[in-house]
Motif scaffolding. Structure first.
Motif, PDB file in Angstrom:
ATOM      1  N   LYS A 415       0.811  -1.240  -0.024  1.00 44.09           N
ATOM      2  CA  LYS A 415       0.144  -0.072  -0.147  1.00 44.09           C
ATOM      3  C   LYS A 415       0.924   1.374  -0.036  1.00 44.09           C
ATOM      4  O   LYS A 415       0.531   2.220  -0.349  1.00 44.09           O
ATOM      5  N   ALA A 416       2.119   1.110   0.696  1.00 47.13           N
ATOM      6  CA  ALA A 416       2.873   2.435   0.639  1.00 47.13           C
ATOM      7  C   ALA A 416       3.256   2.695  -0.697  1.00 47.13           C
ATOM      8  O   ALA A 416       3.598   3.883  -1.092  1.00 47.13           O
ATOM      9  N   VAL A 417       3.968   1.512  -1.385  1.00 49.87           N
ATOM     10  CA  VAL A 417       4.362   1.672  -2.618  1.00 49.87           C
ATOM     11  C   VAL A 417       3.379   2.359  -3.646  1.00 49.87           C
ATOM     12  O   VAL A 417       3.689   3.304  -4.399  1.00 49.87           O
ATOM     13  N   LEU A 418       2.131   1.691  -3.392  1.00 50.62           N
ATOM     14  CA  LEU A 418       1.029   2.215  -4.139  1.00 50.62           C
ATOM     15  C   LEU A 418       0.703   3.740  -3.972  1.00 50.62           C
ATOM     16  O   LEU A 418       0.587   4.481  -4.964  1.00 50.62           O
ATOM     17  N   SER A 419       0.921   4.101  -2.732  1.00 53.23           N
ATOM     18  CA  SER A 419       0.828   5.519  -2.312  1.00 53.23           C
ATOM     19  C   SER A 419       1.777   6.427  -3.107  1.00 53.23           C
ATOM     20  O   SER A 419       1.479   7.498  -3.366  1.00 53.23           O
ATOM     21  N   LYS A 420       2.944   5.962  -3.180  1.00 55.33           N
ATOM     22  CA  LYS A 420       4.067   6.817  -3.526  1.00 55.33           C
ATOM     23  C   LYS A 420       3.907   7.061  -4.976  1.00 55.33           C
ATOM     24  O   LYS A 420       4.234   8.043  -5.418  1.00 55.33           O
ATOM     25  N   MET A 421       3.165   5.950  -5.795  1.00 52.88           N
ATOM     26  CA  MET A 421       2.974   6.350  -7.057  1.00 52.88           C
ATOM     27  C   MET A 421       1.841   7.106  -7.405  1.00 52.88           C
ATOM     28  O   MET A 421       1.774   8.182  -8.536  1.00 52.88           O
ATOM     29  N   LEU A 422       0.743   7.133  -6.663  1.00 52.38           N
ATOM     30  CA  LEU A 422      -0.501   7.746  -6.515  1.00 52.38           C
ATOM     31  C   LEU A 422      -0.040   9.220  -6.423  1.00 52.38           C
ATOM     32  O   LEU A 422      -0.893  10.033  -7.036  1.00 52.38           O
ATOM     33  N   LEU A 423       0.735   9.491  -5.521  1.00 44.42           N
ATOM     34  CA  LEU A 423       1.230  10.999  -5.068  1.00 44.42           C
ATOM     35  C   LEU A 423       1.874  11.591  -6.308  1.00 44.42           C
ATOM     36  O   LEU A 423       1.864  12.843  -6.229  1.00 44.42           O
ATOM     37  N   THR A 424       2.003  10.984  -7.350  1.00 40.34           N
ATOM     38  CA  THR A 424       2.852  11.598  -8.643  1.00 40.34           C
ATOM     39  C   THR A 424       1.598  12.097  -9.532  1.00 40.34           C
ATOM     40  O   THR A 424       1.761  12.688 -10.462  1.00 40.34           O
ATOM     41  N   LYS A 425       0.254  11.647  -9.254  1.00 45.08           N
ATOM     42  CA  LYS A 425      -0.956  11.995  -9.977  1.00 45.08           C
ATOM     43  C   LYS A 425      -0.578  11.533 -11.356  1.00 45.08           C
ATOM     44  O   LYS A 425      -0.598  12.342 -12.334  1.00 45.08           O
ATOM     45  N   PRO A 426      -0.719  10.360 -11.432  1.00 47.80           N
ATOM     46  CA  PRO A 426      -0.474   9.711 -12.855  1.00 47.80           C
ATOM     47  C   PRO A 426      -1.707   9.751 -13.722  1.00 47.80           C
ATOM     48  O   PRO A 426      -2.931   9.818 -13.430  1.00 47.80           O
ATOM     49  N   LYS A 427      -1.497   9.636 -15.035  1.00 48.99           N
ATOM     50  CA  LYS A 427      -2.701   9.752 -16.072  1.00 48.99           C
ATOM     51  C   LYS A 427      -3.032   8.230 -16.170  1.00 48.99           C
ATOM     52  O   LYS A 427      -3.856   7.691 -16.563  1.00 48.99           O
ATOM     53  N   ILE A 428      -1.720   7.255 -16.348  1.00 46.55           N
ATOM     54  CA  ILE A 428      -1.595   6.202 -16.607  1.00 46.55           C
ATOM     55  C   ILE A 428      -1.136   5.267 -15.380  1.00 46.55           C
ATOM     56  O   ILE A 428      -0.017   5.709 -15.208  1.00 46.55           O
ATOM     57  N   LEU A 429      -1.529   4.246 -14.863  1.00 46.88           N
ATOM     58  CA  LEU A 429      -1.082   3.799 -13.653  1.00 46.88           C
ATOM     59  C   LEU A 429      -0.812   2.100 -14.153  1.00 46.88           C
ATOM     60  O   LEU A 429      -1.998   1.526 -14.499  1.00 46.88           O
ATOM     61  N   ILE A 430       0.281   1.664 -13.914  1.00 51.33           N
ATOM     62  CA  ILE A 430       0.778   0.264 -14.356  1.00 51.33           C
ATOM     63  C   ILE A 430       0.767  -0.335 -12.897  1.00 51.33           C
ATOM     64  O   ILE A 430       1.758   0.081 -12.237  1.00 51.33           O
ATOM     65  N   LEU A 431       0.147  -1.577 -12.720  1.00 49.71           N
ATOM     66  CA  LEU A 431       0.072  -2.264 -11.392  1.00 49.71           C
ATOM     67  C   LEU A 431       0.576  -3.746 -11.759  1.00 49.71           C
ATOM     68  O   LEU A 431      -0.165  -4.409 -12.664  1.00 49.71           O
TER      69      LEU A 431
END
Length: 509
Positions: A415-431
């Motif tokens: 969840k912390a890694v997911l949060s790190k990427m979401l804080l960059t405000k992405p248009k496209i998110l790869i999981l």
């Protein structure tokens, strides 16, 4: 003489005043396989670290009895000498050493004068692997030559070499294929028949149901129930874990994808060790606004290589054209990708997701520190406010944002890694494998978050080895096989059989 091989009585373990374990009792009979179940952060791994001596006697309250006598181990070496051996979720093998050297690591056989007796060690290593019905491993080759399934079995051989009477397996199948899991479960059946006792920790509850005699459930550091498996079902285990009935494993979809906004064209990746071989062979696809695109395929099909090339993190040579709303995006490095609006949560969080020396909060904000910088100074109050907001939004279980991230369970690290990427405000998110090693309740929360992001217009590419998961959350599914695109399906009455048939079939033309 006690009826139980192991008893843990009223175990309490605290970290910075917070009780991770709050008076847990467990009893295990000889030759029994006990499934230890609980959500991420429930205390399963902490309890096993107490048992195995990672947390020595004196650092916890309560008593442990082994074969009827008090056990007050102050090190792992002491518990292993007693016959208690733990196989951690992250394998403890040295890649450059041979299979035999890994099996005997710390317990080497020596000749007079101190030289290693390789002949005896190699012979014994072969005998141990033969006991596990593994006959296709050359024990003198480096362990890195073998895949995750073989490495997991080599860890078990290493444990048997220590004369394990109680074998603790922590998420042993998290990176195994279906056929490798079958072999693992067969081996555990064999070990039980030889009198080896097992404690099996897994979020894959079908495995728990198949292999375990007794289910011990803990929640928030407390013992909830000990129940014979014959009286349980997967649904009942889930209800005990989360404290409520889970009527559905996947949230209801309420978003409708928009127009095509993203294109990946002619993605090709060459094997770093064999440049003649293509791991991904000229794959192209599109992605709509607010769409969840699942990528399915067998292990080794090239799924991770495909998304790594798009994100700019593939380690070998590759080619990839990436377009957003018709404009070419230059994504030749992860930093460039993040700046353009493309973010990725990697498959291997231990090596590529977290920085183990940093705190929970520092891991969450490290990709967006410029947001809090004023000249040469970081506004720590502003940063902490954002961190606390993210902890609440993702329901991340941590006593404090200042704790080392390695102190969190695997699911909460994710969840912390997911949060790190979401804080960059992405248009496209790869999981890439976003729920690997994550419990049922936390999985639901991650799926719900994905659907919320999609409804906000963020497009998501999700790689998953679990076909049920791909079908549960995706709007559309790509199937990759041997590096090639073998199917592009709208997820409307789509079945696992259709996806598997595509993965095994010839490429589309």
């Amino acid at each position: 003489m006690s009826d139980y091989l192991l008893e843990m009585r009223a175990i309490v373990k605290q970290f910075d005043g917070v009780r991770a374990l709050n008076g847990i009792d467990i009893k295990v009979k000889a030759g029994e396989c006990v499934g230890l179940c609980g959500e991420n952060g429930a205390g399963k791994s902490t309890l096993m670290k107490v048992l195995s001596g990672v947390y020595p006697h004196g650092t916890y309250d309560g008593e442990i009895y082994w074969n009827g006598a008090p056990l007050k181990a102050t090190s792992i070496r002491e518990t292993e000498a007693a016959g208690i051996v733990i196989i951690h979720q992250e394998l403890m093998l040295v890649p450059e050493l041979s299979v035999s050297e890994n099996i005997f690591l710390g317990n080497e056989i020596t000749l007079p004068g101190g030289r290693l007796d390789y002949d005896t060690m190699n012979r014994r290593a072969n005998e141990l692997l033969a006991e596990l019905n593994i006959r296709d491993v050359n024990v003198v080759l480096p362990v890195k030559q073998y895949g995750g399934g073989h490495q997991q079995l080599i860890e078990i051989a290493k444990a048997l070499n220590k004369n394990a009477r109680l074998l603790i397996l922590d998420e042993p199948s998290s990176s195994l294929t279906t056929s490798e899991i079958r072999i693992l479960l067969d081996i555990i059946h064999q070990l039980k028949s030889k009198g080896v006792t097992c404690i099996y920790i897994s979020h894959k509850l079908d495995e728990i149901a198949a292999i375990c005699d007794t289910i011990v459930t803990i929640r928030d550091g407390q013992h909830i129930a000990t129940t014979p498996m014959r009286e349980m079902s997967v649904e009942k285990i889930i209800a005990q874990m989360v404290g409520r009935e889970m009527n559905q494993l996947y949230p209801e979809k309420r978003h409708t994808p928009g127009d095509v906004v993203f294109e990946a064209k002619h993605v090709t990746c060459w094997d770093p060790d064999n440049p003649q071989r293509k791991r991904v062979d000229d794959v192209s696809f599109t992605l709509r606004r607010g769409e969840i695109l699942g990528i399915a395929g067998l292990v080794g099909a090239g799924r991770t290589e495909l998304v790594s090339a798009i994100f700019g993190s593939y380690e070998g040579s590759y080619e990839a054209e990436v377009y957003y709303e018709g404009r070419r995006w230059h994504t030749t490095s992860p930093l460039q990708s993040i700046r353009t609006g493309l973010a990725m949560v990697p498959e291997d969080r231990k090596h590529h997701g977290i920085v183990p020396d940093l705190s929970v909060g520092q891991n969450m904000t490290m990709a967006v520190l410029q947001q809090f910088s004023h000249g040469s100074r970081i506004d720590q109050d502003e940063e902490l406010k954002v961190i606390r907001g993210e902890i609440g939004r993702l329901k991340l279980k941590t006593a404090s944002p200042f704790l080392p991230i390695t102190g969190l369970s695997g699911g909460n690290q994710q969840k912390a890694v997911l949060s790190k990427m979401l804080l960059t405000k992405p248009k496209i998110l790869i999981l890439d494998e976003p729920t690997r090693g994550v419990d049922v309740g936390a999985k639901f929360e991650i799926y719900q978050l994905m659907l919320n992001l999609a409804s906000e217009g963020i497009s998501i590419i999700m790689v998953s080895s679990e076909l049920q998961e791909v079908l549960g959350v995706s709007d559309r599914v790509l199937v990759i096989g041997e590096g090639q695109l073998r199917g592009d399906f709208v997820n409307d009455n789509l079945t696992q059989e259709t996806l598997l048939a595509a993965a095994l079939a010839q490429p589309l033309h």
